[in-house]
Motif scaffolding. Sequence first.
Motif, PDB file in Angstrom:
ATOM      1  N   TYR A   7      13.122  -1.521  15.282  1.00 32.54           N
ATOM      2  CA  TYR A   7      11.687  -1.372  15.558  1.00 32.54           C
ATOM      3  C   TYR A   7      11.122  -0.181  14.786  1.00 32.54           C
ATOM      4  N   GLY A   8      11.900   0.881  14.715  1.00 32.09           N
ATOM      5  CA  GLY A   8      11.456   2.034  13.932  1.00 32.09           C
ATOM      6  C   GLY A   8      11.281   1.680  12.468  1.00 32.09           C
ATOM      7  N   LEU A   9      12.216   0.925  11.935  1.00 35.92           N
ATOM      8  CA  LEU A   9      12.092   0.468  10.545  1.00 35.92           C
ATOM      9  C   LEU A   9      10.876  -0.437  10.378  1.00 35.92           C
ATOM     10  N   GLY A  10      10.553  -1.170  11.433  1.00 31.65           N
ATOM     11  CA  GLY A  10       9.391  -2.041  11.377  1.00 31.65           C
ATOM     12  C   GLY A  10       8.092  -1.289  11.185  1.00 31.65           C
ATOM     13  N   THR A  11       8.033  -0.031  11.633  1.00 34.57           N
ATOM     14  CA  THR A  11       6.846   0.793  11.399  1.00 34.57           C
ATOM     15  C   THR A  11       6.967   1.600  10.107  1.00 34.57           C
ATOM     16  N   ALA A  12       8.196   1.995   9.756  1.00 36.91           N
ATOM     17  CA  ALA A  12       8.397   2.881   8.619  1.00 36.91           C
ATOM     18  C   ALA A  12       8.400   2.157   7.284  1.00 36.91           C
ATOM     19  N   VAL A  13       8.992   0.962   7.233  1.00 35.98           N
ATOM     20  CA  VAL A  13       9.065   0.233   5.969  1.00 35.98           C
ATOM     21  C   VAL A  13       7.680  -0.108   5.429  1.00 35.98           C
ATOM     22  N   PRO A  14       6.739  -0.629   6.258  1.00 36.38           N
ATOM     23  CA  PRO A  14       5.388  -0.852   5.734  1.00 36.38           C
ATOM     24  C   PRO A  14       4.737   0.428   5.221  1.00 36.38           C
ATOM     25  N   LEU A  15       4.987   1.543   5.901  1.00 39.29           N
ATOM     26  CA  LEU A  15       4.453   2.828   5.454  1.00 39.29           C
ATOM     27  C   LEU A  15       4.995   3.187   4.075  1.00 39.29           C
ATOM     28  N   PHE A  16       6.293   3.069   3.905  1.00 44.00           N
ATOM     29  CA  PHE A  16       6.913   3.420   2.622  1.00 44.00           C
ATOM     30  C   PHE A  16       6.470   2.479   1.510  1.00 44.00           C
ATOM     31  N   LEU A  17       6.388   1.182   1.814  1.00 48.08           N
ATOM     32  CA  LEU A  17       5.941   0.229   0.802  1.00 48.08           C
ATOM     33  C   LEU A  17       4.496   0.480   0.397  1.00 48.08           C
ATOM     34  N   GLY A  18       3.658   0.825   1.388  1.00 47.19           N
ATOM     35  CA  GLY A  18       2.277   1.158   1.074  1.00 47.19           C
ATOM     36  C   GLY A  18       2.194   2.368   0.156  1.00 47.19           C
ATOM     37  N   ALA A  19       3.002   3.392   0.451  1.00 49.51           N
ATOM     38  CA  ALA A  19       3.025   4.575  -0.407  1.00 49.51           C
ATOM     39  C   ALA A  19       3.518   4.222  -1.806  1.00 49.51           C
ATOM     40  N   LEU A  20       4.524   3.372  -1.894  1.00 49.94           N
ATOM     41  CA  LEU A  20       5.065   2.968  -3.194  1.00 49.94           C
ATOM     42  C   LEU A  20       4.003   2.247  -4.016  1.00 49.94           C
ATOM     43  N   ILE A  21       3.243   1.375  -3.372  1.00 53.18           N
ATOM     44  CA  ILE A  21       2.168   0.660  -4.065  1.00 53.18           C
ATOM     45  C   ILE A  21       1.106   1.641  -4.558  1.00 53.18           C
ATOM     46  N   GLY A  22       0.715   2.552  -3.686  1.00 57.64           N
ATOM     47  CA  GLY A  22      -0.309   3.520  -4.062  1.00 57.64           C
ATOM     48  C   GLY A  22       0.123   4.443  -5.180  1.00 57.64           C
ATOM     49  N   LEU A  23       1.413   4.755  -5.250  1.00 61.97           N
ATOM     50  CA  LEU A  23       1.919   5.664  -6.270  1.00 61.97           C
ATOM     51  C   LEU A  23       2.147   4.980  -7.613  1.00 61.97           C
ATOM     52  N   ARG A  24       2.477   3.702  -7.593  1.00 62.98           N
ATOM     53  CA  ARG A  24       2.884   3.028  -8.825  1.00 62.98           C
ATOM     54  C   ARG A  24       1.801   2.173  -9.466  1.00 62.98           C
ATOM     55  N   TYR A  25       0.844   1.742  -8.687  1.00 65.11           N
ATOM     56  CA  TYR A  25      -0.149   0.801  -9.222  1.00 65.11           C
ATOM     57  C   TYR A  25      -1.548   1.374  -9.109  1.00 65.11           C
ATOM     58  N   GLY A 129      -1.570  -0.926  10.613  1.00 67.19           N
ATOM     59  CA  GLY A 129      -2.364   0.253  10.291  1.00 67.19           C
ATOM     60  C   GLY A 129      -1.707   1.180   9.284  1.00 67.19           C
ATOM     61  N   ASN A 130      -0.375   1.190   9.222  1.00 69.64           N
ATOM     62  CA  ASN A 130       0.329   2.118   8.339  1.00 69.64           C
ATOM     63  C   ASN A 130       0.153   1.778   6.864  1.00 69.64           C
ATOM     64  N   VAL A 131       0.053   0.493   6.541  1.00 71.54           N
ATOM     65  CA  VAL A 131       0.027   0.088   5.130  1.00 71.54           C
ATOM     66  C   VAL A 131      -1.184   0.649   4.395  1.00 71.54           C
ATOM     67  N   PRO A 132      -2.403   0.358   4.828  1.00 73.95           N
ATOM     68  CA  PRO A 132      -3.552   0.884   4.069  1.00 73.95           C
ATOM     69  C   PRO A 132      -3.656   2.394   4.095  1.00 73.95           C
ATOM     70  N   GLU A 133      -3.238   3.016   5.194  1.00 75.05           N
ATOM     71  CA  GLU A 133      -3.276   4.477   5.265  1.00 75.05           C
ATOM     72  C   GLU A 133      -2.344   5.081   4.219  1.00 75.05           C
ATOM     73  N   ALA A 134      -1.152   4.499   4.064  1.00 72.88           N
ATOM     74  CA  ALA A 134      -0.199   5.008   3.077  1.00 72.88           C
ATOM     75  C   ALA A 134      -0.658   4.698   1.655  1.00 72.88           C
ATOM     76  N   VAL A 135      -1.206   3.504   1.433  1.00 69.67           N
ATOM     77  CA  VAL A 135      -1.709   3.151   0.094  1.00 69.67           C
ATOM     78  C   VAL A 135      -2.784   4.133  -0.334  1.00 69.67           C
ATOM     79  N   ALA A 136      -3.745   4.371   0.559  1.00 62.18           N
ATOM     80  CA  ALA A 136      -4.850   5.265   0.231  1.00 62.18           C
ATOM     81  C   ALA A 136      -4.365   6.702   0.024  1.00 62.18           C
ATOM     82  N   GLY A 137      -3.481   7.170   0.910  1.00 56.80           N
ATOM     83  CA  GLY A 137      -2.992   8.531   0.785  1.00 56.80           C
ATOM     84  C   GLY A 137      -2.192   8.745  -0.487  1.00 56.80           C
ATOM     85  N   ALA A 138      -1.298   7.807  -0.795  1.00 55.68           N
ATOM     86  CA  ALA A 138      -0.473   7.944  -1.993  1.00 55.68           C
ATOM     87  C   ALA A 138      -1.306   7.830  -3.262  1.00 55.68           C
ATOM     88  N   ALA A 139      -2.269   6.911  -3.263  1.00 61.44           N
ATOM     89  CA  ALA A 139      -3.134   6.766  -4.434  1.00 61.44           C
ATOM     90  C   ALA A 139      -3.938   8.036  -4.684  1.00 61.44           C
TER      91      ALA A 139
END
Length: 229
Positions: A7-25, A129-139
């Motif tokens: 369950y913890g990974l279920g919240t953390a993986v979307p966060l990390f993937l969102g950050a990865l998207i924001g940083l790379r694209y 909620g974690n995905v867009p927050e991480a995308v925006a923050g990383a970008a």
Amino acid sequence: MLTAALYGLGTAVPLFLGALIGLRYDLPRPLLAALMAFGAGTMVAAVSTELFQPAFDAEGVAVAGTALIAGAFVYVVSDHLIENKLGAAALGWALMLGTLLDGIPENTALGVSLGGGGGLVLLVAVAVGNVPEAVAGAASMRAQHRFDPRRTLLLWAVTAVVLVLVVVAANAAADSISDRHIAVIQAFAGGATIAVLADSLMPEAYREGGWWVGLSTALGFLVAFALGG
């Protein structure tokens, strides 16, 4: 323990993937604005239904309200200190701070709720909620002068790991944490979330996208509210 970790990974993986998207694209600005606005909508629904309401029902307006204002105060002061140090580069760090201030209490509640066989709805709401927050923050971090992609990705990875550990630790200590205490912690998270919305996420979404982002915000609210209903 394994279930809590998953369950913890279920919240953390979307966060990390969102950050990865924001940083790379280099996402189109309208898309980034739409993601931020959608995330803002999900967070509005989470505050009203998943975070503040339980504390209000269990403790009343005085205790719940105090916890809410305390959460907002901690975020606002911390964000102000970040802005004084980083200036225009502060948005990404502010969103990461918001992720921790609302994510830790939310994941604590998630870990405790697993003991009663629940937690799925909260898991989905937090992950959405974690995905867009991480995308925006990383970008936003990527746009900084002297940007270090490896260091920034490591910081988001550490944030994700912390959130996993919070779920596992809360699940292990579930028997010693009362529902009333969890409710107060969630209200604190709600206050931090409101401050994130008002101070960082919604103003940036409007600046990048313009008037139409209100529709994306409403859609995010509808999705999160439906998941919690």
